[in-house]
Design a protein around this motif. Sequence first.
Motif: not given
Length: 264
Positions: A1-14, A16-19, A23-27, A227-229
């Motif tokens: 069910x959650x294998x989609x999280x390992x796709x390239x698209x979701x890698x990019x999303x994850x 982005x969220x991880x960074x 960054x928002x908390x630091x600023x 908002x990112x989360x």
Amino acid sequence: MHRFLLTPRWWGINVFVALGVPFCLFMGSWQLGRFEDRVDSHREATANAERPADRTAKPLDSLLPVDRNTSGRLASASGEYGEQLLVPERTLDGKAGFYVLTLLKTDSGKAVPVVRGWLPGAADAARAPAAPTGRVEVTGALQASENSGTKGVHAGGGLPAGQLGVIAAASLVNIVPGELYDAWLTVQTAADGLTPVPAQAPANTGLDLKAFQNLGYTGEWFVFAAFVLFMWFRLYRREVETLRDTEAGLLPETEPAGAAAAKA
């Protein structure tokens, strides 16, 4: 069910969220620190500006140049009073009036502007009491030179002779011969019917619009992080619901892009 999280698209999303979230908390934390620094500077400057007149005064030269720590401190200088000027359009306790400013030629040879007090009404040299003659010892609160952005100054020019719009060496250099201190004193125990002019906190130390802008930016950055989360969770939930609907036969046999990529 959650294998989609390992796709390239979701890698990019994850990624982005991880960074993006840190960054928002630091600023946000940085902007909050800026606001707290302004609060601390305001407290320190206010304490110096409200320093009681019975505090021990230090020689003028030892407190220069004027900064956040020395602004408002009591300074002493010896010499003889010279030319007297009026500073119009100055308010005190909500009333319009003018400062009585007299140049004190100190023992060092330089002159320092001394605001001996305030009088209500329009600037009138006849109402301004003359300065003491002979050698005097002057004690007053040290103030930084004003500029065109200082609150209450008359920077437009066009004043009559004997009047000064901005209390600064740059404004006095063409009026008074000789060297000038890049500072001025305001006497805290005025005499001759004059009202003492309280010392003012130095520039950029008050809780002004800029300070509250920092506080507003703090809230904005924390909102961005939330908002990112939120967007990540919304995309995740939509992907999961799409997969479930497909398995239940509620959608056409076309697989979601994330699921197809995961199988590939």
